[in-house]
Design a protein around this motif. Structure first.
Motif, PDB file in Angstrom:
ATOM      1  N   GLN A  10       0.808  -1.218   0.000  1.00 37.16           N
ATOM      2  CA  GLN A  10       0.000   0.000   0.000  1.00 37.16           C
ATOM      3  C   GLN A  10       0.847   1.277   0.000  1.00 37.16           C
ATOM      4  O   GLN A  10       0.655   2.178  -0.821  1.00 37.16           O
ATOM      5  CB  GLN A  10      -0.934   0.009   1.209  1.00 37.16           C
ATOM      6  N   ALA A  11       1.774   1.363   0.941  1.00 38.31           N
ATOM      7  CA  ALA A  11       2.617   2.564   1.024  1.00 38.31           C
ATOM      8  C   ALA A  11       3.397   2.737  -0.282  1.00 38.31           C
ATOM      9  O   ALA A  11       3.452   3.830  -0.851  1.00 38.31           O
ATOM     10  CB  ALA A  11       3.577   2.462   2.210  1.00 38.31           C
ATOM     11  N   LYS A  14       1.135   4.005  -3.059  1.00 33.81           N
ATOM     12  CA  LYS A  14       0.721   5.404  -2.877  1.00 33.81           C
ATOM     13  C   LYS A  14       1.868   6.371  -3.174  1.00 33.81           C
ATOM     14  O   LYS A  14       1.668   7.442  -3.749  1.00 33.81           O
ATOM     15  CB  LYS A  14       0.225   5.618  -1.444  1.00 33.81           C
ATOM     16  N   ILE A  15       3.064   5.983  -2.781  1.00 31.58           N
ATOM     17  CA  ILE A  15       4.219   6.871  -3.007  1.00 31.58           C
ATOM     18  C   ILE A  15       4.550   6.949  -4.505  1.00 31.58           C
ATOM     19  O   ILE A  15       4.776   8.033  -5.040  1.00 31.58           O
ATOM     20  CB  ILE A  15       5.434   6.423  -2.149  1.00 31.58           C
ATOM     21  N   ASN A  38       0.286  -5.446  -5.466  1.00 33.62           N
ATOM     22  CA  ASN A  38      -0.307  -5.629  -4.149  1.00 33.62           C
ATOM     23  C   ASN A  38      -1.024  -6.975  -4.071  1.00 33.62           C
ATOM     24  O   ASN A  38      -1.346  -7.579  -5.104  1.00 33.62           O
ATOM     25  CB  ASN A  38      -1.298  -4.489  -3.850  1.00 33.62           C
ATOM     26  N   ASP A  43      -6.528  -1.788  -2.248  1.00 36.83           N
ATOM     27  CA  ASP A  43      -5.410  -0.830  -2.255  1.00 36.83           C
ATOM     28  C   ASP A  43      -5.054  -0.402  -3.680  1.00 36.83           C
ATOM     29  O   ASP A  43      -4.752   0.761  -3.933  1.00 36.83           O
ATOM     30  CB  ASP A  43      -4.163  -1.439  -1.593  1.00 36.83           C
ATOM     31  N   GLY A 112       4.529  -5.409   0.959  1.00 28.70           N
ATOM     32  CA  GLY A 112       5.733  -4.717   0.494  1.00 28.70           C
ATOM     33  C   GLY A 112       6.968  -5.164   1.263  1.00 28.70           C
ATOM     34  O   GLY A 112       8.040  -5.392   0.682  1.00 28.70           O
ATOM     35  N   SER A 113       6.805  -5.310   2.564  1.00 30.97           N
ATOM     36  CA  SER A 113       7.913  -5.700   3.434  1.00 30.97           C
ATOM     37  C   SER A 113       8.525  -7.026   2.974  1.00 30.97           C
ATOM     38  O   SER A 113       9.750  -7.173   2.889  1.00 30.97           O
ATOM     39  CB  SER A 113       7.376  -5.823   4.866  1.00 30.97           C
ATOM     40  N   VAL A 136      10.492   2.535   3.566  1.00 32.99           N
ATOM     41  CA  VAL A 136       9.933   3.416   4.592  1.00 32.99           C
ATOM     42  C   VAL A 136       9.859   2.661   5.917  1.00 32.99           C
ATOM     43  O   VAL A 136       9.239   1.594   6.001  1.00 32.99           O
ATOM     44  CB  VAL A 136       8.528   3.905   4.175  1.00 32.99           C
ATOM     45  N   GLU A 142       3.789   2.146  16.117  1.00 30.93           N
ATOM     46  CA  GLU A 142       2.987   1.178  15.354  1.00 30.93           C
ATOM     47  C   GLU A 142       2.986  -0.218  15.985  1.00 30.93           C
ATOM     48  O   GLU A 142       2.215  -1.077  15.586  1.00 30.93           O
ATOM     49  CB  GLU A 142       3.485   1.097  13.907  1.00 30.93           C
ATOM     50  N   ASN A 169       9.416   7.077   8.866  1.00 32.80           N
ATOM     51  CA  ASN A 169       8.149   7.714   9.274  1.00 32.80           C
ATOM     52  C   ASN A 169       8.232   8.252  10.691  1.00 32.80           C
ATOM     53  O   ASN A 169       7.602   9.252  11.021  1.00 32.80           O
ATOM     54  CB  ASN A 169       7.007   6.684   9.229  1.00 32.80           C
ATOM     55  N   TYR A 183       0.132  10.819   6.548  1.00 39.56           N
ATOM     56  CA  TYR A 183       0.821  10.140   5.447  1.00 39.56           C
ATOM     57  C   TYR A 183       0.835  10.994   4.189  1.00 39.56           C
ATOM     58  O   TYR A 183       1.804  11.001   3.451  1.00 39.56           O
ATOM     59  CB  TYR A 183       0.175   8.784   5.151  1.00 39.56           C
ATOM     60  N   ILE A 190       8.475  13.051   0.819  1.00 39.68           N
ATOM     61  CA  ILE A 190       9.295  12.019   0.170  1.00 39.68           C
ATOM     62  C   ILE A 190       9.463  12.352  -1.315  1.00 39.68           C
ATOM     63  O   ILE A 190      10.572  12.374  -1.851  1.00 39.68           O
ATOM     64  CB  ILE A 190       8.614  10.622   0.298  1.00 39.68           C
TER      65      ILE A 190
END
Ligand code: GDP
Length: 393
Positions: A10-11, A14-15, A38, A43, A112-113, A136, A142, A169, A183, A190
């Protein structure tokens, strides 16, 4: 510098979506191709600028479009299994026109991780162009699982890319702001920093510049691997008419004749260099010991002078102790400000990473303890005390 950007999770999506918007708005020519990957359909549907045919849903047979939660091992497995689908979207990218790949991802989640390092490894095997990561780090509020995910992904991602650019972050969140609103602002930051950095190698049109940064300088600064961070500072200026433009070139006038005080222009640059290096970095760290650095001064050509950039470069050499500090300008007419962007590559003194790893180890131990405990509890529940009952089969 022309990039093929792949946003993972997701991050990441979006970036990259924001990079595409930035690229259109500034006509900077840095996003040659943009892909979003994804495991969660929703998302991908939430993106606005990445073309629909470049949004790749993976892991459908495993998670049915619902995402992998915060399970980054599952994220990595799914990416491995479906890497051909991602490759399918990259196949249509004119790679010969691309200077490098940039794989963007939040490191605290699952898709993503786990997936970004898998994709980086795959791209490196297939292409000769450098593969960079933009990772990120999660905020420290968190929770342990996100920190553990990030620490494990960070380690793997650094190993698989030619250089990992890091954004933390944690040092950018503001208290009292909604997570989403926060965000949005963070993503702007960023994209602005990395947009100027990569845009510097992509100057088009007839701008007059003393020493324009080119893509190979960015690539050379990132070569050698490791972890990078970016500093930024800017100051508003009034645009000078005809500065470095056709009229002054025809009349042979120099920048000193533009009505600008050269000493002031030089001092502005050196002070912006200090602010950028000593202010908030995308990944806070000690700049001393950085292996390589690149200084980019962006702004109206009349406000960029070689002397200022040279002084700033020298100062950076002293502060980092590095023998490899490059510098140049990025002329942008009509921007209304002069900005300094500093890329510090090969940083090693990063207390935030050590802290992240410590918290991750504690989280891992806690998780192991809880798992053991719940196994014992379940065992106690389903078996009678004297073990007199037998299961059916
Ligand atoms: P994934 O979809 O499973 O890869 O996970 P997410 O991308 O949703 O979240 C991973 C981590 O990225 C979170 O723990 C946050 O730290 C961070 N994150 C999520 N969304 C954003 C965003 O829009 N911008 C930034 N800077 N970080 C984000």
């Amino acid at each position: 510098m022309k990039l093929a950007m792949i946003g993972f999770g997701q991050a990441g999506g979006k970036i990259v979506d924001k990079f595409v918007e930035y690229d259109k708005r500034h006509n900077s020519g840095i996003v040659k191709a943009a892909v979003a990957v994804n495991t969660a359909k929703a998302d991908l549907m939430g993106l606005s600028h990445i073309p629909e045919e470049k949004r790749v849903l993976i892991g459908q047979s495993r998670v049915k479009g619902h995402g992998v939660g915060a399970d980054n091992e599952l994220g990595a497995e799914v990416a491995e299994e479906d890497v051909d689908e991602v490759q399918g979207a990259i196949d249509s990218v004119p790679v010969h026109e691309v200077d490098a790949f940039l794989v963007v991802s939040g490191l605290g989640g699952g898709t993503g991780s786990g997936g970004a390092p898998v994709l980086a490894k795959h791209l490196k095997r297939i292409y000769t162009e450098p593969v960079y990561g933009l990772g990120v780090l999660p905020g420290s509020d968190e929770g342990g699982i996100y920190t553990l995910n990030a620490a494990r992904s960070f380690q793997t991602f650094v190993r698989e890319v030619d250089n990992l650019l890091v954004f933390d972050n944690d040092s950018w969140r503001k208290t009292g702001e909604s997570v989403q609103g926060g965000y949005d602002e963070i993503n702007e930051e960023i994209v602005k920093r990395f947009g100027i950095l990569f845009g510097a190698g992509e100057v088009t049109g007839g701008e007059v510049a003393e020493s324009v940064v080119d893509s190979s300088e960015i690539i050379n600064t990132l070569a050698g691997g490791g972890v990078s961070t970016v500093g930024y500072a800017r100051e508003e200026v009034e645009e000078v008419q005809n500065s470095g433009g056709l009229l002054s070139r025809l009349t042979g006038s120099k920048k000193e004749d533009d009505g600008l005080d050269t000493a002031r222009t030089t001092n502005r640059i050196t002070s912006l260099v200090r602010k950028a290096a000593l202010g908030r970095l995308t990944l806070p760290c000690e700049i001393e010991g950085a292996e390589r650095a690149l200084l980019v001064m962006a702004g109206p050509p009349a406000y960029l002078n070689r002397k200022g950039i040279e002084r700033g470069r020298k100062w950076l050499e002293e502060q980092t102790g590095s023998m490899e500090v490059r510098g140049g300008d990025y002329p942008v007419t009509g921007s209304g400000f002069v900005a300094g962007v500093i890329l510090l590559s090969g940083v090693t003194n990063v207390p935030r990473i050590k802290e992240l790893q410590q918290v991750a180890i504690e989280a891992q131990e806690n998780i192991d303890e809880i798992n053991e405990e719940s196994e014992t509890n379940l065992d106690n529940l389903i078996h009678d005390d004297e073990d007199e009952l037998e299961s059916l089969f």
